[in-house]
Design an enzyme around this catalytic site. Structure first.
Site, PDB file in Angstrom:
ATOM      1  N   ASP A   1      27.171   3.789   8.434  1.00 15.34           N
ATOM      2  CA  ASP A   1      28.157   4.677   9.223  1.00 15.34           C
ATOM      3  C   ASP A   1      27.530   5.635   9.898  1.00 15.34           C
ATOM      4  O   ASP A   1      26.621   6.230   9.595  1.00 15.34           O
ATOM      5  CB  ASP A   1      28.878   5.224   8.069  1.00 15.34           C
ATOM      6  CG  ASP A   1      30.155   5.833   8.542  1.00 15.34           C
ATOM      7  OD1 ASP A   1      31.236   4.912   8.820  1.00 15.34           O
ATOM      8  OD2 ASP A   1      30.682   6.977   8.422  1.00 15.34           O
TER       9      ASP A   1
ATOM     10  N   ARG B   1      19.887   5.339  14.413  1.00 15.20           N
ATOM     11  CA  ARG B   1      20.118   3.936  13.639  1.00 15.20           C
ATOM     12  C   ARG B   1      18.517   3.262  13.281  1.00 15.20           C
ATOM     13  O   ARG B   1      18.137   2.853  12.299  1.00 15.20           O
ATOM     14  CB  ARG B   1      20.887   2.929  14.558  1.00 15.20           C
ATOM     15  CG  ARG B   1      21.253   1.662  13.820  1.00 15.20           C
ATOM     16  CD  ARG B   1      22.324   0.687  14.501  1.00 15.20           C
ATOM     17  NE  ARG B   1      23.727   1.672  14.319  1.00 15.20           N
ATOM     18  CZ  ARG B   1      24.255   2.366  15.270  1.00 15.20           C
ATOM     19  NH1 ARG B   1      23.459   2.313  16.553  1.00 15.20           N
ATOM     20  NH2 ARG B   1      25.143   3.070  15.212  1.00 15.20           N
TER      21      ARG B   1
HETATM   22  P1  ITT Z   1      32.038  -0.510  11.752  1.00 15.43           P
HETATM   23  O1  ITT Z   1      32.697   0.685  10.789  1.00 15.43           O
HETATM   24  O2  ITT Z   1      32.531  -1.753  11.758  1.00 15.43           O
HETATM   25  O3  ITT Z   1      30.541  -0.566  11.372  1.00 15.43           O
HETATM   26  P2  ITT Z   1      32.488   1.282  13.932  1.00 15.43           P
HETATM   27  O4  ITT Z   1      32.129   1.309  15.587  1.00 15.43           O
HETATM   28  O5  ITT Z   1      34.120   1.460  13.545  1.00 15.43           O
HETATM   29  O6  ITT Z   1      31.999   0.114  13.278  1.00 15.43           O
HETATM   30  P3  ITT Z   1      31.597   3.835  12.569  1.00 15.43           P
HETATM   31  O7  ITT Z   1      32.954   3.966  11.781  1.00 15.43           O
HETATM   32  O8  ITT Z   1      30.455   4.068  11.873  1.00 15.43           O
HETATM   33  O9  ITT Z   1      31.549   2.287  13.225  1.00 15.43           O
HETATM   34  O10 ITT Z   1      31.755   4.751  14.054  1.00 15.43           O
HETATM   35  C1  ITT Z   1      30.851   5.018  14.743  1.00 15.43           C
HETATM   36  C2  ITT Z   1      31.135   5.620  15.928  1.00 15.43           C
HETATM   37  O11 ITT Z   1      29.924   6.608  16.356  1.00 15.43           O
HETATM   38  C3  ITT Z   1      31.300   4.555  16.951  1.00 15.43           C
HETATM   39  O12 ITT Z   1      32.345   3.757  17.270  1.00 15.43           O
HETATM   40  C4  ITT Z   1      30.693   5.147  18.174  1.00 15.43           C
HETATM   41  O13 ITT Z   1      31.879   5.913  18.768  1.00 15.43           O
HETATM   42  C5  ITT Z   1      29.887   6.386  17.687  1.00 15.43           C
HETATM   43  N1  ITT Z   1      28.349   5.962  17.544  1.00 15.43           N
HETATM   44  C6  ITT Z   1      27.576   5.485  16.604  1.00 15.43           C
HETATM   45  N2  ITT Z   1      26.396   5.116  16.780  1.00 15.43           N
HETATM   46  C7  ITT Z   1      26.329   5.145  18.251  1.00 15.43           C
HETATM   47  C8  ITT Z   1      25.330   4.824  19.179  1.00 15.43           C
HETATM   48  O14 ITT Z   1      24.298   4.218  18.843  1.00 15.43           O
HETATM   49  N3  ITT Z   1      25.592   5.097  20.540  1.00 15.43           N
HETATM   50  C9  ITT Z   1      26.708   5.600  20.816  1.00 15.43           C
HETATM   51  N4  ITT Z   1      27.901   5.768  20.094  1.00 15.43           N
HETATM   52  C10 ITT Z   1      27.718   5.694  18.712  1.00 15.43           C
END
Ligand code: ITT
Length: 198
Positions: free
Chosen positions: A70, A183
């Site tokens: 997350d 990450r």
């Molecule tokens: P899952 O819950 O299925 O893993 P998700 O994309 O909905 O997928 P999150 O709830 O953890 O995941 O939300 C993370 C959000 O934060 C993601 O959709 C991006 O908008 C942002 N984010 C996270 N890591 C990022 C990265 O490495 N680069 C750019 N944006 C990122």
């Protein structure tokens, strides 16, 4: 090969984690496990939501190691927003492009000529059979810009310049992002625990 179920629907996250873990791990995300339904992300913190994803995912895959991520962006001038709501910043069904539009609009309302400092944060949780085995965190500091640069990465990457660089994660090569990202750091802190299961 040791199998790792990555409880995510975000294929970009999977690509990064698979590249960073490398041999011998076989990383399978929810595309390979369509029967798994994750519980709703109702937590107030990255850790709470990562636990929800890892624990619910592992109940649907008996005996297998399940990793969840997350993550999100925290902008100081916006009081830490979008934070845990990063994926849904512009609304429940928002696309990454919608979220970037919203972020640019919020930054445009602030006094100009200031450095919009912030960070990406990632919490990873490893679970098996409904039990948490390990929790790790990683972060990368940087600043936000108001015009997108680059098409690489995903999410807010075209708006985020990591500290020590002058290009966004949208411009920098994936190999660079994977050496210093939130990450990458959370995964590095998880690696020993993963190795103990090979
Ligand atoms: P899952 O819950 O299925 O893993 P998700 O994309 O909905 O997928 P999150 O709830 O953890 O995941 O939300 C993370 C959000 O934060 C993601 O959709 C991006 O908008 C942002 N984010 C996270 N890591 C990022 C990265 O490495 N680069 C750019 N944006 C990122």
């Amino acid at each position: 090969m040791p199998r790792l179920v990555f409880a995510t629907s975000n294929a970009h996250k999977t690509e990064e984690v698979a590249a960073m873990l490398g041999h011998p791990w076989q990383v399978e995300d929810l595309r390979a496990h369509p029967g798994i339904t994750l519980d709703e992300e109702t937590g107030a913190t990255f850790e709470a939501n990562a636990i929800i994803k890892a624990v619910s995912g592992s109940r649907g895959t008996p005996g297998l190691l399940v990793l969840a991520d997350d993550s999100g962006l925290e902008v100081d001038a916006l009081g830490g927003a979008p934070g845990v709501r990063s994926a849904r910043y512009a609304g429940e069904k928002a696309t990454a492009a919608d979220n970037r539009v919203k972020l640019k609009a919020e930054l445009a309302r602030l006094p100009p000529n200031q450095a919009f400092t912030g960070r990406f944060h990632c919490c990873m949780v490893l679970a098996r059979d409904g039990k948490v085995l390990h929790i790790s965190h990683g972060g990368v500091e940087g600043r936000l810009i108001t015009q997108e640069q680059g098409e690489g990465g995903f999410g807010y990457d075209p708006l985020f310049i990591p500290e020590g660089f002058s290009d966004t994660f949208g411009v920098l090569p994936a190999e660079t992002k994977n050496q210093l990202s939130h990450r990458a750091r959370a995964l590095a802190a998880m690696k020993g625990k993963l190795q103990s299961h090979i």
